[in-house]
Design a protein around this motif. Structure first.
Motif, PDB file in Angstrom:
ATOM      1  N   THR A 198       0.841  -1.216   0.000  1.00 52.26           N
ATOM      2  CA  THR A 198       0.000   0.000   0.000  1.00 52.26           C
ATOM      3  C   THR A 198       0.866   1.251   0.000  1.00 52.26           C
ATOM      4  N   LEU A 199       2.005   1.186   0.680  1.00 45.28           N
ATOM      5  CA  LEU A 199       2.792   2.416   0.879  1.00 45.28           C
ATOM      6  C   LEU A 199       3.634   2.770  -0.345  1.00 45.28           C
ATOM      7  N   ILE A 200       4.100   1.754  -1.070  1.00 42.17           N
ATOM      8  CA  ILE A 200       5.080   2.019  -2.144  1.00 42.17           C
ATOM      9  C   ILE A 200       4.560   3.004  -3.187  1.00 42.17           C
ATOM     10  N   PRO A 201       3.334   2.813  -3.719  1.00 39.70           N
ATOM     11  CA  PRO A 201       2.896   3.781  -4.747  1.00 39.70           C
ATOM     12  C   PRO A 201       2.832   5.201  -4.202  1.00 39.70           C
ATOM     13  N   TRP A 202       2.365   5.329  -2.941  1.00 43.11           N
ATOM     14  CA  TRP A 202       2.267   6.680  -2.361  1.00 43.11           C
ATOM     15  C   TRP A 202       3.655   7.304  -2.270  1.00 43.11           C
ATOM     16  N   LEU A 203       4.613   6.490  -1.785  1.00 39.31           N
ATOM     17  CA  LEU A 203       5.956   7.046  -1.589  1.00 39.31           C
ATOM     18  C   LEU A 203       6.532   7.504  -2.924  1.00 39.31           C
ATOM     19  N   TRP A 204       6.346   6.677  -3.954  1.00 40.20           N
ATOM     20  CA  TRP A 204       6.892   7.057  -5.264  1.00 40.20           C
ATOM     21  C   TRP A 204       6.208   8.317  -5.781  1.00 40.20           C
ATOM     22  N   GLY A 205       4.875   8.388  -5.550  1.00 38.50           N
ATOM     23  CA  GLY A 205       4.153   9.586  -6.012  1.00 38.50           C
ATOM     24  C   GLY A 205       4.737  10.827  -5.365  1.00 38.50           C
ATOM     25  N   LEU A 206       4.835  10.789  -4.041  1.00 41.37           N
ATOM     26  CA  LEU A 206       5.348  11.970  -3.308  1.00 41.37           C
ATOM     27  C   LEU A 206       6.784  12.271  -3.745  1.00 41.37           C
ATOM     28  N   THR A 207       7.562  11.199  -3.961  1.00 43.04           N
ATOM     29  CA  THR A 207       8.960  11.425  -4.369  1.00 43.04           C
ATOM     30  C   THR A 207       9.002  12.231  -5.655  1.00 43.04           C
ATOM     31  N   ILE A 212      15.724  -8.337   7.088  1.00 43.78           N
ATOM     32  CA  ILE A 212      15.652  -8.185   5.624  1.00 43.78           C
ATOM     33  C   ILE A 212      15.849  -6.725   5.238  1.00 43.78           C
ATOM     34  N   MET A 213      15.228  -5.824   6.024  1.00 41.78           N
ATOM     35  CA  MET A 213      15.378  -4.402   5.655  1.00 41.78           C
ATOM     36  C   MET A 213      16.813  -3.928   5.884  1.00 41.78           C
ATOM     37  N   ALA A 214      17.448  -4.461   6.951  1.00 37.84           N
ATOM     38  CA  ALA A 214      18.840  -4.044   7.197  1.00 37.84           C
ATOM     39  C   ALA A 214      19.709  -4.426   6.014  1.00 37.84           C
ATOM     40  N   MET A 215      19.474  -5.604   5.475  1.00 37.30           N
ATOM     41  CA  MET A 215      20.328  -6.082   4.377  1.00 37.30           C
ATOM     42  C   MET A 215      19.971  -5.422   3.046  1.00 37.30           C
ATOM     43  N   THR A 216      18.669  -5.190   2.829  1.00 41.26           N
ATOM     44  CA  THR A 216      18.297  -4.613   1.530  1.00 41.26           C
ATOM     45  C   THR A 216      18.579  -3.105   1.492  1.00 41.26           C
ATOM     46  N   ALA A 217      18.800  -2.494   2.651  1.00 41.64           N
ATOM     47  CA  ALA A 217      19.116  -1.049   2.650  1.00 41.64           C
ATOM     48  C   ALA A 217      20.541  -0.815   2.148  1.00 41.64           C
ATOM     49  N   ALA A 218      21.411  -1.823   2.318  1.00 41.27           N
ATOM     50  CA  ALA A 218      22.827  -1.616   1.988  1.00 41.27           C
ATOM     51  C   ALA A 218      23.036  -1.220   0.517  1.00 41.27           C
ATOM     52  N   PRO A 219      22.442  -1.931  -0.447  1.00 46.85           N
ATOM     53  CA  PRO A 219      22.687  -1.513  -1.840  1.00 46.85           C
ATOM     54  C   PRO A 219      22.189  -0.099  -2.116  1.00 46.85           C
ATOM     55  N   ILE A 220      21.103   0.307  -1.458  1.00 46.23           N
ATOM     56  CA  ILE A 220      20.589   1.669  -1.690  1.00 46.23           C
ATOM     57  C   ILE A 220      21.598   2.681  -1.138  1.00 46.23           C
ATOM     58  N   GLY A 221      22.095   2.395   0.072  1.00 45.20           N
ATOM     59  CA  GLY A 221      23.100   3.286   0.662  1.00 45.20           C
ATOM     60  C   GLY A 221      24.321   3.388  -0.237  1.00 45.20           C
ATOM     61  N   ALA A 222      24.721   2.224  -0.791  1.00 46.76           N
ATOM     62  CA  ALA A 222      25.904   2.220  -1.666  1.00 46.76           C
ATOM     63  C   ALA A 222      25.633   3.069  -2.904  1.00 46.76           C
ATOM     64  N   ALA A 223      24.403   2.984  -3.428  1.00 44.10           N
ATOM     65  CA  ALA A 223      24.066   3.748  -4.641  1.00 44.10           C
ATOM     66  C   ALA A 223      24.169   5.246  -4.349  1.00 44.10           C
ATOM     67  N   LEU A 246      12.152  10.222   0.711  1.00 43.77           N
ATOM     68  CA  LEU A 246      10.956   9.458   0.291  1.00 43.77           C
ATOM     69  C   LEU A 246      11.383   8.344  -0.663  1.00 43.77           C
ATOM     70  N   MET A 247      12.308   8.689  -1.561  1.00 42.38           N
ATOM     71  CA  MET A 247      12.748   7.687  -2.536  1.00 42.38           C
ATOM     72  C   MET A 247      13.395   6.507  -1.808  1.00 42.38           C
ATOM     73  N   PHE A 248      14.182   6.828  -0.794  1.00 38.22           N
ATOM     74  CA  PHE A 248      14.841   5.762  -0.025  1.00 38.22           C
ATOM     75  C   PHE A 248      13.774   4.856   0.590  1.00 38.22           C
ATOM     76  N   GLY A 249      12.740   5.476   1.162  1.00 35.65           N
ATOM     77  CA  GLY A 249      11.670   4.669   1.779  1.00 35.65           C
ATOM     78  C   GLY A 249      11.045   3.734   0.765  1.00 35.65           C
TER      79      GLY A 249
END
Lengths: 203, 253, 52, 226
Positions: free
Chosen positions: B24-33, B95-106, B218-221
């Motif tokens: 539910t949250l992803i489309p909203w976050l992308w919209g706001l981003t 899972i979120m701790a691990m999947t955040a790493a590639p975003i941080g690296a980017a 927002l994009m990170f979220g």
């Protein structure tokens, strides 16, 4: 008489699934418990959890005794000689006031490894390495023995030796939990049995 | 109050609830981003006047600085999640701790590249051992180390816990790196011209920076929830909740 | 419409690279999501066929 | 810590040293590596004394650092494979102390020989003799940190297949401060600047590493033997 080891609803999780169904167990002095179960049902994992190597993911485990654990892998250093291995083990494990250890030489003789004192453990056969690992129980005695398939790769003579060891240990108020497949401990005693069932596998 | 938070977090621990929460949250976050990004970019490129000293090259600041802040903010988020992973072993936190790493690296990569390009007109070379750029480079290696360690384990949960230890070690190490690199640049005075950035940051330059920073958060979220949702689905492909979540088992159950 | 900046090539190249990384970061999860859901569906259909 | 408590630790230390002496290679490898790197530098950069002298402290430190990494791979691996590592949790000895003893024996075996022979390497790069003492002091404080951090990295990568490459990646961020402060001390000395702040910072890093890293290493080992 207080139990040496009590476990209620103890289990261990891997890949976020229980490896074996939760176990209840009370190990009293002078008792031996034989753990049976199909391959992969988690017998080794149970033993490692009881020994404290693995931290139980579920349930409660209390230990009021010193523990000696001999796992699947013999746990001897290949690049040390037999005598050096035993000397190291004697110093590494805690001393027990109520148990008097043998010297490494006596233990090696008892284990039938007399002629191999100076030989590197790496040059021994599988059976001999298993006997060297078992000799640890003589040089560093403990109240509770947790033996993971002690009879593997042992000839009949050595298996009898293990039975004598277990018998002596139990009559000395020791306790033991043993996993075994074909060769079961043959003792003139009642053997408690514990069935280990594999944990809930996903559909 | 504390019990509500703990309860809410525990509820989030269950995969199905987390999946629905994410979906539910992803489309909203992308919209706001996209909205905030559009506003920020428009102001950064068309509204704000050029700097009297640096001309227009300082406009790079509007992506460089938010990326730098996000690179560090991501690590703080990962630290919190890693602590939860090691103490309460909540799976979604792992899972979120691990999947955040590639975003941080980017984001660290964006910060490094834009920093180097921005430095080009100032220093004459693309890469200069400026204190902050060097710290960012080491931070990139920290991220790559965490990603590499997590990927090296077959058992996902074991890998997550072990990588979480590395995250916590990193938390102690990153400030030390930053401090020692600052000290290092002051030691070798001659080697670098120090800070770059607009000579003075007057008020009119600020709004785009705020818009861009919000957009990046927002994009990170959104990215984090997407990646976490994927990892959760991938790990539990055969589990019952997945069928229910994808409404496949609906007709026969 | 495109404003002419001094140092234009640096500004546009850094914005372009940042955009490329962000687009790549945005597309990756969407592709992976489709791949995983496809696998699950296919796997589910195969298994339900065995039961019938 | 009374005698009987320390006995298991001493036993582990002696067994490690005995095994290392059996495989001579373990302490020879870092030395050979140190001198091959130091010898390569003039060949690569040219024999000019003043250039070499300028980069000598940094180069010796980097060479000592890399040589320390070589022997890390097998730090816990051999015990992990033959089943002796899991025994660490069966005895009543806190695993953190066992980890410290293992890292101590690793330092004695690999880093000490390098430090002892640093003067020879320093001569090869024309390092002024006045700076030699300080360089060895920074190595004496710095290399234990490498062993600690390297031990953590090898514990983290214990359960993985390709440990080596990942090891280097994990270690790099962790050794940046050590490298900066130690080489900083020596070049500050050569510039006639005060040296105390660097040494104090280096000691601070050592104390921090001594207190935190074994904790993380023991946790990582425990998770890896699952």
């Amino acid at each position: 008489m207080k139990p040496y080891l009590t476990a209620n609803q103890v289990s261990f999780h891997r890949h976020s699934e229980a490896v074996f169904q939760p176990i209840d167990l009370e190990l009293y002095p002078a008792t031996i418990c034989v753990v049976t179960g199909a391959n992969g049902s988690g017998k080794t994992t149970l033993l490692r959890t009881l020994a404290g190597v693995l931290r139980a993911s579920e349930g409660e485990l209390t230990r009021d005794a010193s523990i000696a654990f001999i796992g699947h892998r013999a746990g001897v250093k290949d690049d040390l000689s037999c005598i050096e291995n035993l000397v190291f083990m004697q110093r590494f494990y805690p001393k027990q006031a109520n148990r008097h250890p043998l010297t490494p030489h006596q233990a090696l003789k008892q284990a039938g490894l007399g002629p191999y004192i100076r030989r590197l453990a790496g040059h021994l056969s599988a059976g001999q390495r298993r006997r060297l690992a078992l000799a640890k129980l003589l040089v560093a005695p403990a109240d509770v023995w947790l033996l993971d398939e002690p009879y593997t790769s042992l000839d009949t003579h050595a298996c009898q030796w293990v039975d004598e060891l277990l018998d002596g240990h139990l009559s000395d108020q020791g306790a033991a939990i043993v996993t075994a497949h074909q060769r079961q401990p043959s003792l003139a005693r009642t053997l408690h049995r514990l069935e280990v069932v594999a944990g809930a596998r996903a559909a | 109050m504390w019990t509500q938070i703990k309860l809410a977090f525990h509820k989030l621990g269950s995969p199905l609830i987390f999946y629905r929460f994410a979906q539910t949250l992803i489309p909203w976050l992308w919209g706001l981003t996209l909205i905030t990004l559009a506003a920020g970019l428009y102001q950064a490129l068309f509204v704000v006047p050029p700097d009297y000293q640096q001309g227009d090259s300082y406009r790079i600041l509007y992506i460089h600085v938010p990326a730098a802040w996000q690179a560090m903010a991501t690590y703080i988020v990962m630290t919190i999640l890693a602590t939860i992973t090691l103490i309460w072993r909540i799976r979604t936190a792992e899972i979120m701790a691990m999947t955040a790493a590639p975003i941080g690296a980017a984001f660290t990569l964006i910060c490094l590249v834009t920093g180097a390009i921005w430095g080009r007109p100032m220093w004459g070379t693309y890469w200069a051992w400026d204190a902050r750029l060097t710290s960012m480079l080491v931070l990139l290696f920290v991220y790559l180390g965490i990603m590499g360690l997590y990927a090296a384990f077959d058992d996902r949960r074991q890998g997550a816990r072990i990588a979480s230890i590395l995250i916590l070690v990193g938390v102690v190490n990153i400030p030390i790196i930053h401090f020692s690199v600052e000290w290092w640049t002051t030691l070798h005075q001659g080697s670098t011209i120090n800070l770059f950035g607009p000579s003075t940051m007057d008020a009119s330059m600020l709004p785009p920076l705020i818009w861009m920073t919000v957009a990046v958060k927002l994009m990170f979220g959104a990215l984090l929830l997407q990646r976490a949702r994927n990892e959760l689905l991938d790990q539990d492909q055969r589990k019952k909740w997945v069928l229910e979540a994808l409404r496949m088992g609906g007709h026969d159950s | 419409m495109i404003p002419d900046f001094n140092y234009a090539e640096y500004v546009w190249s850094s914005y372009a690279i940042a955009a490329a990384v962000i687009v790549w970061q945005a597309i990756q999860p969407v592709q992976r999501y489709r791949k995983i859901v496809g696998q699950i569906k296919e796997d589910y259909l195969m298994r339900s066929e065995d039961q019938i | 810590m009374n005698r009987s408590k320390a006995q298991p630790l001493i036993a582990l230390l002696l067994s490690d040293l005995k095994r290392a002496r059996r495989h001579g290679g373990q302490s020879l490898l870092p030395l050979v590596f140190l001198f091959s790197v130091v010898a390569m530098i003039p060949l690569g950069i040219g024999p000019g004394p003043n250039l070499l002298q300028a980069i000598a402290p940094g180069m010796i430190w980097v060479a000592a650092l890399l040589s320390g990494l070589l022997a890390l791979d097998g730090l816990f691996k051999s015990d992990f494979d033959d089943g002796t590592l899991e025994q660490w949790w069966v005895g009543d000895q806190p695993v953190i102390r066992l980890v410290l003893v293992r890292l101590g024996s690793h330092w004695l075996i690999t880093a000490l020989p390098v430090i002892v022979l640093t003067p020879v390497a320093a001569q090869m790069l024309y390092l002024p003799n006045a700076a030699l003492g300080l360089l060895m002091l920074t190595l004496l404080i710095g290399t234990p940190i490498l062993s600690l951090v390297g031990g953590l990295a090898s514990a983290l990568t214990l359960g993985t297949r390709q440990g080596g490459a990942l090891l280097g990646l994990l270690i790099f961020p962790l050794i940046v401060p050590v490298l900066i402060f130690s080489t900083g001390a020596v070049s500050a000395f050569l510039d006639g600047l005060p040296v105390r702040p660097y040494l104090l910072l280096l000691v601070a890093l050592l104390v921090l590493a001594l207190s935190l890293v074994p904790l993380a290493t023991a946790a990582a080992l425990r998770l890896n033997i699952e």
